[in-house]
Design a protein around this motif. Structure first.
Motif, PDB file in Angstrom:
ATOM      1  N   MET A   1      17.463 -19.465  43.738  1.00 15.01           N
ATOM      2  CA  MET A   1      18.914 -19.398  43.900  1.00 15.01           C
ATOM      3  C   MET A   1      19.304 -18.142  44.659  1.00 15.01           C
ATOM      4  SD  MET A   1      20.430 -20.671  40.235  1.00 15.01           S
ATOM      5  CE  MET A   1      22.108 -20.603  40.845  1.00 15.01           C
ATOM      6  N   LEU A   2      20.323 -18.260  45.481  1.00 11.87           N
ATOM      7  CA  LEU A   2      20.835 -17.111  46.230  1.00 11.87           C
ATOM      8  C   LEU A   2      22.104 -16.598  45.553  1.00 11.87           C
ATOM      9  CD1 LEU A   2      20.919 -15.184  48.638  1.00 11.87           C
ATOM     10  CD2 LEU A   2      22.161 -16.967  49.911  1.00 11.87           C
ATOM     11  N   TYR A   3      22.072 -15.309  45.205  1.00 14.16           N
ATOM     12  CA  TYR A   3      23.224 -14.667  44.576  1.00 14.16           C
ATOM     13  C   TYR A   3      23.893 -13.724  45.581  1.00 14.16           C
ATOM     14  CZ  TYR A   3      21.133 -16.137  40.114  1.00 14.16           C
ATOM     15  OH  TYR A   3      20.596 -16.870  39.081  1.00 14.16           O
ATOM     16  N   PHE A   4      25.227 -13.802  45.640  1.00 15.50           N
ATOM     17  CA  PHE A   4      26.005 -12.797  46.354  1.00 15.50           C
ATOM     18  C   PHE A   4      26.597 -11.869  45.299  1.00 15.50           C
ATOM     19  CE2 PHE A   4      27.383 -14.420  50.821  1.00 15.50           C
ATOM     20  CZ  PHE A   4      26.059 -14.626  51.152  1.00 15.50           C
ATOM     21  N   LEU A   5      26.425 -10.573  45.483  1.00 17.00           N
ATOM     22  CA  LEU A   5      26.980  -9.585  44.555  1.00 17.00           C
ATOM     23  C   LEU A   5      28.126  -8.856  45.239  1.00 17.00           C
ATOM     24  CD1 LEU A   5      23.602  -8.088  43.259  1.00 17.00           C
ATOM     25  CD2 LEU A   5      24.877 -10.033  42.351  1.00 17.00           C
ATOM     26  N   TYR A   6      29.258  -8.718  44.541  1.00 15.56           N
ATOM     27  CA  TYR A   6      30.410  -8.051  45.152  1.00 15.56           C
ATOM     28  C   TYR A   6      31.117  -7.175  44.137  1.00 15.56           C
ATOM     29  CZ  TYR A   6      34.143 -10.949  43.066  1.00 15.56           C
ATOM     30  OH  TYR A   6      35.029 -11.529  42.198  1.00 15.56           O
ATOM     31  N   ASP A   7      32.129  -6.445  44.594  1.00 15.34           N
ATOM     32  CA  ASP A   7      32.748  -5.395  43.772  1.00 15.34           C
ATOM     33  C   ASP A   7      33.890  -5.877  42.878  1.00 15.34           C
ATOM     34  OD1 ASP A   7      34.732  -5.893  45.596  1.00 15.34           O
ATOM     35  OD2 ASP A   7      34.919  -3.836  46.325  1.00 15.34           O
ATOM     36  N   PHE A  21      29.549 -17.222  56.225  1.00 12.23           N
ATOM     37  CA  PHE A  21      29.673 -17.933  57.502  1.00 12.23           C
ATOM     38  C   PHE A  21      28.914 -17.189  58.604  1.00 12.23           C
ATOM     39  CE2 PHE A  21      33.032 -20.296  55.433  1.00 12.23           C
ATOM     40  CZ  PHE A  21      33.014 -21.524  56.093  1.00 12.23           C
ATOM     41  N   ASN A  22      28.993 -15.873  58.562  1.00 17.15           N
ATOM     42  CA  ASN A  22      28.344 -15.073  59.598  1.00 17.15           C
ATOM     43  C   ASN A  22      26.818 -15.187  59.530  1.00 17.15           C
ATOM     44  OD1 ASN A  22      28.538 -13.080  61.768  1.00 17.15           O
ATOM     45  ND2 ASN A  22      27.663 -11.640  60.292  1.00 17.15           N
ATOM     46  N   ARG A  23      26.285 -15.185  58.300  1.00 16.07           N
ATOM     47  CA  ARG A  23      24.841 -15.254  58.095  1.00 16.07           C
ATOM     48  C   ARG A  23      24.321 -16.691  58.053  1.00 16.07           C
ATOM     49  NH1 ARG A  23      22.557 -10.810  55.200  1.00 16.07           N
ATOM     50  NH2 ARG A  23      21.425 -12.293  53.875  1.00 16.07           N
ATOM     51  N   LYS A  24      25.275 -17.632  57.923  1.00 17.81           N
ATOM     52  CA  LYS A  24      24.925 -19.053  57.738  1.00 17.81           C
ATOM     53  C   LYS A  24      24.048 -19.230  56.498  1.00 17.81           C
ATOM     54  CE  LYS A  24      25.450 -20.511  62.540  1.00 17.81           C
ATOM     55  NZ  LYS A  24      26.132 -19.274  62.958  1.00 17.81           N
ATOM     56  N   GLN A  25      24.383 -18.456  55.485  1.00 17.27           N
ATOM     57  CA  GLN A  25      23.749 -18.540  54.175  1.00 17.27           C
ATOM     58  C   GLN A  25      24.851 -18.642  53.131  1.00 17.27           C
ATOM     59  OE1 GLN A  25      21.137 -14.955  54.049  1.00 17.27           O
ATOM     60  NE2 GLN A  25      19.537 -16.388  53.457  1.00 17.27           N
ATOM     61  N   TYR A  26      24.768 -19.656  52.301  1.00 18.53           N
ATOM     62  CA  TYR A  26      25.836 -19.887  51.330  1.00 18.53           C
ATOM     63  C   TYR A  26      25.288 -19.701  49.920  1.00 18.53           C
ATOM     64  CZ  TYR A  26      27.930 -21.687  55.540  1.00 18.53           C
ATOM     65  OH  TYR A  26      28.397 -21.797  56.825  1.00 18.53           O
ATOM     66  N   PRO A  27      25.933 -18.846  49.136  1.00 11.92           N
ATOM     67  CA  PRO A  27      25.397 -18.511  47.810  1.00 11.92           C
ATOM     68  C   PRO A  27      25.502 -19.669  46.822  1.00 11.92           C
ATOM     69  CG  PRO A  27      27.594 -17.605  48.065  1.00 11.92           C
ATOM     70  CD  PRO A  27      27.220 -18.182  49.406  1.00 11.92           C
ATOM     71  N   ASP A  28      24.563 -19.673  45.908  1.00  9.14           N
ATOM     72  CA  ASP A  28      24.647 -20.612  44.780  1.00  9.14           C
ATOM     73  C   ASP A  28      25.559 -20.056  43.700  1.00  9.14           C
ATOM     74  OD1 ASP A  28      22.567 -22.643  45.616  1.00  9.14           O
ATOM     75  OD2 ASP A  28      21.355 -20.810  45.643  1.00  9.14           O
ATOM     76  N   LYS A  29      25.614 -18.720  43.640  1.00  5.52           N
ATOM     77  CA  LYS A  29      26.504 -18.059  42.683  1.00  5.52           C
ATOM     78  C   LYS A  29      27.001 -16.752  43.277  1.00  5.52           C
ATOM     79  CE  LYS A  29      25.185 -19.748  38.101  1.00  5.52           C
ATOM     80  NZ  LYS A  29      24.762 -19.350  36.723  1.00  5.52           N
ATOM     81  N   ILE A  30      28.240 -16.402  42.909  1.00  7.40           N
ATOM     82  CA  ILE A  30      28.811 -15.107  43.279  1.00  7.40           C
ATOM     83  C   ILE A  30      29.039 -14.329  41.991  1.00  7.40           C
ATOM     84  CG2 ILE A  30      30.776 -13.933  44.334  1.00  7.40           C
ATOM     85  CD1 ILE A  30      31.148 -16.327  46.135  1.00  7.40           C
ATOM     86  N   LEU A  31      28.475 -13.139  41.907  1.00  8.64           N
ATOM     87  CA  LEU A  31      28.529 -12.365  40.677  1.00  8.64           C
ATOM     88  C   LEU A  31      29.014 -10.949  40.952  1.00  8.64           C
ATOM     89  CD1 LEU A  31      25.059 -13.362  39.166  1.00  8.64           C
ATOM     90  CD2 LEU A  31      27.283 -14.341  38.569  1.00  8.64           C
ATOM     91  N   LYS A  32      29.517 -10.314  39.918  1.00 11.91           N
ATOM     92  CA  LYS A  32      29.905  -8.913  40.019  1.00 11.91           C
ATOM     93  C   LYS A  32      28.655  -8.055  40.110  1.00 11.91           C
ATOM     94  CE  LYS A  32      33.944 -10.059  37.267  1.00 11.91           C
ATOM     95  NZ  LYS A  32      33.598 -11.494  37.312  1.00 11.91           N
ATOM     96  N   GLN A  33      28.735  -6.945  40.794  1.00 12.09           N
ATOM     97  CA  GLN A  33      27.557  -6.140  41.105  1.00 12.09           C
ATOM     98  C   GLN A  33      26.843  -5.607  39.869  1.00 12.09           C
ATOM     99  OE1 GLN A  33      28.877  -3.158  43.863  1.00 12.09           O
ATOM    100  NE2 GLN A  33      29.110  -4.597  45.562  1.00 12.09           N
ATOM    101  N   GLU A  34      27.591  -5.375  38.771  1.00 14.99           N
ATOM    102  CA  GLU A  34      26.956  -4.770  37.599  1.00 14.99           C
ATOM    103  C   GLU A  34      26.174  -5.774  36.750  1.00 14.99           C
ATOM    104  OE1 GLU A  34      31.266  -5.720  36.485  1.00 14.99           O
ATOM    105  OE2 GLU A  34      30.159  -4.897  38.184  1.00 14.99           O
ATOM    106  N   ILE A  35      26.253  -7.042  37.061  1.00 12.56           N
ATOM    107  CA  ILE A  35      25.562  -8.069  36.280  1.00 12.56           C
ATOM    108  C   ILE A  35      24.074  -8.082  36.625  1.00 12.56           C
ATOM    109  CG2 ILE A  35      25.347 -10.562  35.869  1.00 12.56           C
ATOM    110  CD1 ILE A  35      28.340 -10.788  36.206  1.00 12.56           C
ATOM    111  N   LEU A  36      23.224  -8.106  35.590  1.00 11.62           N
ATOM    112  CA  LEU A  36      21.781  -8.138  35.798  1.00 11.62           C
ATOM    113  C   LEU A  36      21.352  -9.536  36.242  1.00 11.62           C
ATOM    114  CD1 LEU A  36      20.542  -6.093  32.688  1.00 11.62           C
ATOM    115  CD2 LEU A  36      20.718  -5.320  35.060  1.00 11.62           C
ATOM    116  N   LEU A  37      20.504  -9.576  37.236  1.00 13.57           N
ATOM    117  CA  LEU A  37      20.033 -10.852  37.775  1.00 13.57           C
ATOM    118  C   LEU A  37      18.706 -11.245  37.150  1.00 13.57           C
ATOM    119  CD1 LEU A  37      20.766 -10.343  41.580  1.00 13.57           C
ATOM    120  CD2 LEU A  37      22.169 -11.541  39.905  1.00 13.57           C
ATOM    121  N   PRO A  38      18.377 -12.529  37.173  1.00 14.67           N
ATOM    122  CA  PRO A  38      17.055 -12.967  36.716  1.00 14.67           C
ATOM    123  C   PRO A  38      15.964 -12.361  37.595  1.00 14.67           C
ATOM    124  CG  PRO A  38      18.567 -14.822  36.934  1.00 14.67           C
ATOM    125  CD  PRO A  38      19.242 -13.644  37.558  1.00 14.67           C
TER     126      PRO A  38
END
Length: 253
Positions: A1-7, A21-38
């Motif tokens: 899965m691809l995660y985008f992390l933002y503020d 759109f710029n990268r032509k990569q679309y996230p499966d989930k968008i999460l806040k930056q402080e959240i721990l990822l798998p």
């Protein structure tokens, strides 16, 4: 899965759209930056860029109406984790569609956001109805709130118009920020130490204007005298005035 992390800002969320759109990569989930990822997850940290977010807004305004754009912002204020991805999907679909998607309620994201929007609108209206100010010893009218959603930004114009001739502070204890109106402008404020009862919202006697207690008693008396005992309906009252607001309502103490 691809995660985008933002503020966790709305501009940051729009920047996520731009980067996807710029990268032509679309996230499966968008999460806040402080959240721990798998472990071993694929992620991309989005750096908020107002210029990029503005470009997304310009493009979005060509695809959907102004009320629909405002609806997305109000849904963002719900602070629900699943809303971020729904807003992203909505914008992506809107950008790629030949005609506006805003009334396509067969689409799960359009339907979901329309439901969230109604809830946020209802909460904002309740805040406008149930704010109870107390006058402080330095002449500022002060009120505490603790709404389900971050609806204080949606109430600024109402209070500026309704109480234009007095200084006031409305403080959201759940999100630890407030708005201060100084008769000319409204600005965001934070208190390091809130020396007020969060449970009741009551000012201490030394902070309160000398006539405030008397005005509160008058309001309680009016509230009781205006009620028709034979028509008191506690269940209906809770429906229109949820009990979670009662702590800060003078007439309910």
């Amino acid at each position: 899965m691809l995660y985008f992390l933002y503020d966790n800002s709305f501009e940051g969320l729009l920047t996520c759209v731009f980067e996807a759109f710029n990268r032509k990569q679309y996230p499966d989930k968008i999460l806040k930056q402080e959240i721990l990822l798998p472990l071993f997850s694929d992620s991309f940290t989005v750096v908020t860029d107002v210029e990029k977010s503005d470009r997304v807004l310009v493009g979005l305004n060509k695809k959907i109406s102004q009320p629909a754009v405002r609806m997305l912002f109000q849904c963002y204020l719900s602070e629900k984790e699943e809303v971020d991805m729904a807003i992203f999907n909505y914008i992506r679909k809107a950008m790629l569609a030949e005609k506006s998607i805003e009334l396509n309620f067969a689409d799960k994201d359009v339907l979901f956001l329309s439901q969230i929007y109604k809830k946020v609108q209802r909460e904002a209206e309740r805040v406008r109805q149930f704010v109870r100010f107390q006058k402080t010893s330095d002449g500022i009218f002060f009120a505490l709130i603790s709404p389900l959603y971050n609806v204080l930004p949606l109430s600024v114009e109402h209070f500026e118009d309704r109480f234009a001739d007095q200084q006031w502070v409305i403080y959201d204890v759940r999100r630890k920020y407030g708005l201060y109106y100084d008769l000319n402008k409204t600005e965001i404020i934070h208190f390091e130490n809130l020396n007020i009862s969060v449970e009741t919202g009551e000012l201490s006697p030394e902070m309160m204007d000398e006539y405030e207690s008397a005005f509160q008693e008058l309001w309680k008396s009016y509230f009781k005298s205006a009620a028709i005992k034979e028509r008191i309906n506690p269940r209906l009252q809770r429906q229109h005035m949820p009990k979670r607001f009662w702590n800060y309502l003078t007439e309910m103490k």
